[in-house]
Scaffold this active site. Structure first.
Site, PDB file in Angstrom:
ATOM      1  N   ARG A  10       0.834  -1.207   0.000  1.00  0.00           N
ATOM      2  CA  ARG A  10       0.000   0.000   0.000  1.00  0.00           C
ATOM      3  C   ARG A  10       0.868   1.255   0.000  1.00  0.00           C
ATOM      4  O   ARG A  10       1.899   1.314   0.673  1.00  0.00           O
ATOM      5  CB  ARG A  10      -0.893   0.020   1.247  1.00  0.00           C
ATOM      6  CG  ARG A  10      -2.004  -0.995   1.249  1.00  0.00           C
ATOM      7  CD  ARG A  10      -3.121  -0.656   0.286  1.00  0.00           C
ATOM      8  NE  ARG A  10      -3.819   0.556   0.651  1.00  0.00           N
ATOM      9  CZ  ARG A  10      -4.908   0.581   1.426  1.00  0.00           C
ATOM     10  NH1 ARG A  10      -5.405  -0.549   1.910  1.00  0.00           N
ATOM     11  NH2 ARG A  10      -5.493   1.718   1.720  1.00  0.00           N
ATOM     12  N   ASP A 497      42.246 -28.768  -5.785  1.00  0.00           N
ATOM     13  CA  ASP A 497      41.496 -29.535  -4.796  1.00  0.00           C
ATOM     14  C   ASP A 497      40.422 -30.332  -5.550  1.00  0.00           C
ATOM     15  O   ASP A 497      40.107 -30.035  -6.701  1.00  0.00           O
ATOM     16  CB  ASP A 497      40.873 -28.571  -3.787  1.00  0.00           C
ATOM     17  CG  ASP A 497      39.935 -29.268  -2.821  1.00  0.00           C
ATOM     18  OD1 ASP A 497      40.326 -30.301  -2.246  1.00  0.00           O
ATOM     19  OD2 ASP A 497      38.795 -28.785  -2.663  1.00  0.00           O
TER      20      ASP A 497
END
Length: 722
Positions: A10, A497
């Protein structure tokens, strides 16, 4: 510096249809007051629904022009939108769910579709006004999907979200079929705010369990950025209420009311009509007080204001009927010719009259069953300019976390609330003053303007933190630089990794074997460079997975080494296992207490896995085990490491950094690249020479030169090198 766009369901004005014309009535709500200082400045603007349906295109055009003058822009909703999006999904699904009234939840797919549609309408309206450097602040539960919709269109925008109602526990959120979409929608924001720490905690738990996003110290690690989640208790315009209470107009109204009521203690109850407010329970508690304390008949009465809300909805009509019946029964049971226990008003009042009610009442009875904040209690305290009065406040209201000097009650405890009324009536003036003064200091310090300032300051801080990480992001320029350096290099080496870097994490560690794409990629890389797979995994698994590949493998964080795809493993570090039995017995105890956890034994370490443990329980047990192992580690000179859903204990001198340094010793590499995803890889990054390139997967703070989004992006980068 861009403009600020406030977005709420609103607008801070209501569009009224009167005598065939539309007119605007300003809102007196706390949000409109607090944000007035923002949207009225410079080019800033407020976007929202004007509060009425307007079908005529000419009238819409006129309204747009008028609102533009007020620094506002409308989102026009049809009657159907209002029924399905606002009254439907927002208030029949989200409202009861978020207030813990699960029996009232309506699971309607059409309402959900309308909710998505209207959130898109808001998004489109914002995009017409927004520039890339603007700040967009979205408010409340009607627009939960909007932050992510905006993020997709404006990836670099500053987007904030604040929820003004409670956020429920995971147990309630999981009931919603659209839970993932709702959480993902909210996570489009950079900063997500709630009134209380409890709401913040529930949200983080739901995001972790449903979306699988981890968090640390209120920061969610999203795919390519940090999202901050924090609590910001909303305040009121303290001076407005204090000044009004002192004004002659208010005092005149209060005096007139008091003359009509006579000499008695006044309880005040002000609420919007809603089942979350606990109005029937409050009336029953007052009834019990009157029943148990007949000496107060004629001396105490309640002013009860119920502001109409959604009175066309059947469940709200029933609620009003219940209230009417309860009030009628109590008044018929106890009223005399010159005394009525409850003065009941089913309507709203002008501000000055409300201010008079606050100023003249001795006690405020604010006992919602669940409330995000509740500003009525703060308004009452601010209005007590004579420092006399007592606040009875529900523990279930967000304000109870701040107003500890109120009489705090459980609204479900009928006797407790009745007793609290008697305690308030008999409270000595000196104690009343001490409590009121303490609460006023809190409310005055943390008023609505401070709330806005703290929130906006935090948003800027979060954006700066994101920029610090973003400056290290692997982008097209970085990839180009890496490619050029790699192409020129005569002797390049890559330290890669495995888990979380070359492949994503799997539910079962054994399922993370290299796919054909990865095998092909590694094969291509080995033709030009020396490739070192440096992992915490055991040597048997890595040996099997990379069999036939001409790669070097450093296994178990540096204990074992295999050169150039050879057959034999070389012991790269001395192993001392005498500590294992003691530590393993402790870990097994935690496995027995934690369904889904298991232990992996490596040559030099023990690993406690909890990826398959229920979210929350896994983190709790891991913290317990971490503390336990830390204590034991001192006696054995061991190190406890926290990884991605794992806890590993090993010797501190065995790590990837030491292994990588030893591997490079005596060699002159002209291109060095190290990529990893967790804390064990930080040792590798730290060991790299200055001219090396180092990249951390994910958006954590790191010693690496750069961050990259995911294993998918890592593969893209490595493919570009070849």
């Amino acid at each position: 510096m861009g403009k600020t766009i406030i977005v709420s369901n609103r607008l801070p004005v209501s569009l009224r249809h009167k005598n065939g014309k539309f007119e605007f009535k300003p809102s007196a709500g706390g949000l409109a007051t607090g944000l007035g200082s923002i949207y009225k400045e410079g080019e800033n603007i407020w976007i929202g629904w004007p509060g009425n349906d307007v079908e005529d295109p000419e009238q819409r055009a006129e309204i747009i022009i008028e609102l533009h003058e007020l620094k506002m822009a409308p989102v026009f909703l049809t009657r159907e939108d209002i029924e399905q999006f606002y009254e439907g999904f927002s208030n029949e699904t989200l409202w009861p769910a978020f207030h813990y009234f699960t029996q009232n939840i309506n699971y309607d797919e059409h309402h959900w579709e309308a909710y998505v549609r209207v959130n898109k309408m808001f998004c489109d309206a914002i995009l017409k006004k927004a520039d890339p450097d603007d700040t967009i602040w979205v408010h409340d539960y009607q627009l939960l999907l909007l932050p992510q919709m905006l993020r997709e269109k404006l990836p670099n925008a500053t987007i904030a979200f604040f929820q003004h109602i409670p956020f429920p526990s995971y147990e309630v959120v999981r009931m919603l079929p659209w839970r993932h979409e709702i959480l993902a929608g909210m996570c489009g924001a950079d900063l997500i705010g709630f009134h209380t720490y409890d709401d913040m905690r529930h949200f983080l738990s739901a995001v972790g369990r449903i979306m699988g996003l981890s968090n640390e110290s209120g920061y969610i690690q999203a795919e390519n950025r940090l999202i901050n989640v924090d609590s910001f208790p909303m305040g009121i315009d303290y001076d407005k209420f204090a000044k009004s209470a002192k004004s002659k107009k208010t005092q005149t109204i209060a005096k007139k009311f008091l003359e009509l009521l006579g000499d008695q203690k006044l309880l005040l109850s002000i609420d919007r009509l809603d089942y979350s407010k606990g109005i029937p329970k409050r009336i029953k508690a007052f009834d019990r007080f009157l029943e148990e304390n007949p000496e107060y008949h004629g001396k105490v009465s309640m002013i009860m204001v119920v502001v109409p809300s959604r009175d066309k909805v059947r469940s709200y009509q029933r609620l009003k009927e219940d209230i009417d019946t309860l009030v009628g029964r109590i008044n018929s049971d106890y009223s005399t010719l010159n005394w009525v226990p409850i003065h009941y008003f089913y309507r709203s009042f002008p501000f000055e009259e409300l201010s008079a009610f606050y100023a003249m009442s001795d006690i405020a009875l604010v006992t919602p069953l669940r409330d995000g904040m509740n500003l009525v209690c703060k308004e009452f305290v601010a209005s007590k300019v004579n420092k006399k009065g007592v606040l009875i406040l529900s523990e279930m209201a967000g304000a109870s976390k701040e107003l500890q000097d109120a009489i705090l009650v459980n609204p479900n405890n009928n006797k407790g609330v009745a007793d609290a009324i008697k305690q308030a009536i008999t409270m000595p003036e000196k104690e009343q003053q001490a409590r009121i003064v303490s609460m006023q200091e809190t409310i005055q310090r943390y008023d609505v303007f401070q709330w806005v300032k703290v929130f906006m300051d935090r948003l800027q801080y979060v954006k700066q933190k994101q920029l610090d990480l973003q400056s290290k992001e692997v982008d097209a320029d970085v990839i180009s630089e890496l490619h050029e350096n790699f192409k020129k290099a005569k002797k390049p080496i890559l330290f890669l990794d495995y888990d979380g870097t070359l492949v994503g994490f799997k539910g079962k560690p054994e399922e993370a074997s290299p796919d054909e794409e990865l095998k092909s990629l590694v094969s291509k890389l080995t033709k030009k460079s020396q490739v070192v797979i440096i992992s915490g995994r055991d040597k048997e698994t890595l040996g099997k997975w990379f069999k036939g590949q001409k790669v070097d493998i450093i296994a178990e964080h540096g204990v074992w080494l295999k050169i150039n795809g050879g057959k034999d493993w070389e012991l790269y570090a001395d192993i001392d296992d005498h500590w294992k039995p003691d530590i393993k017995s402790v870990m097994e105890y935690y496995v027995q207490r934690t369904p889904g956890a298991h232990i992996e034994e490596k040559h030099h370490s023990l690993v406690w896995h909890y990826r398959k443990v229920e979210s929350g329980l896994g983190d709790l047990r891991m913290r317990e085990l971490f503390s336990h192992l830390k204590y034991m580690a001192r006696g054995h000179n061991l190190q406890v490491l926290e990884g991605n859903k794992v806890l590993e204990i090993k010797r501190p001198d065995i790590n990837k950094g030491r292994a990588a340094s030893a591997f490079m010793k005596g060699n002159e590499y002209d291109f060095i690249l190290a990529i990893g995803d967790d804390w064990t890889d930080e040792d590798t990054f730290q060991a790299m020479p200055e001219n090396a390139f180092s990249i951390r997967v994910g958006y954590s703070y790191t010693k690496a030169n750069y961050n990259i989004k995911s294993p998918k992006e890592v593969r893209y980068l490595l493919n570009k090198l070849t």
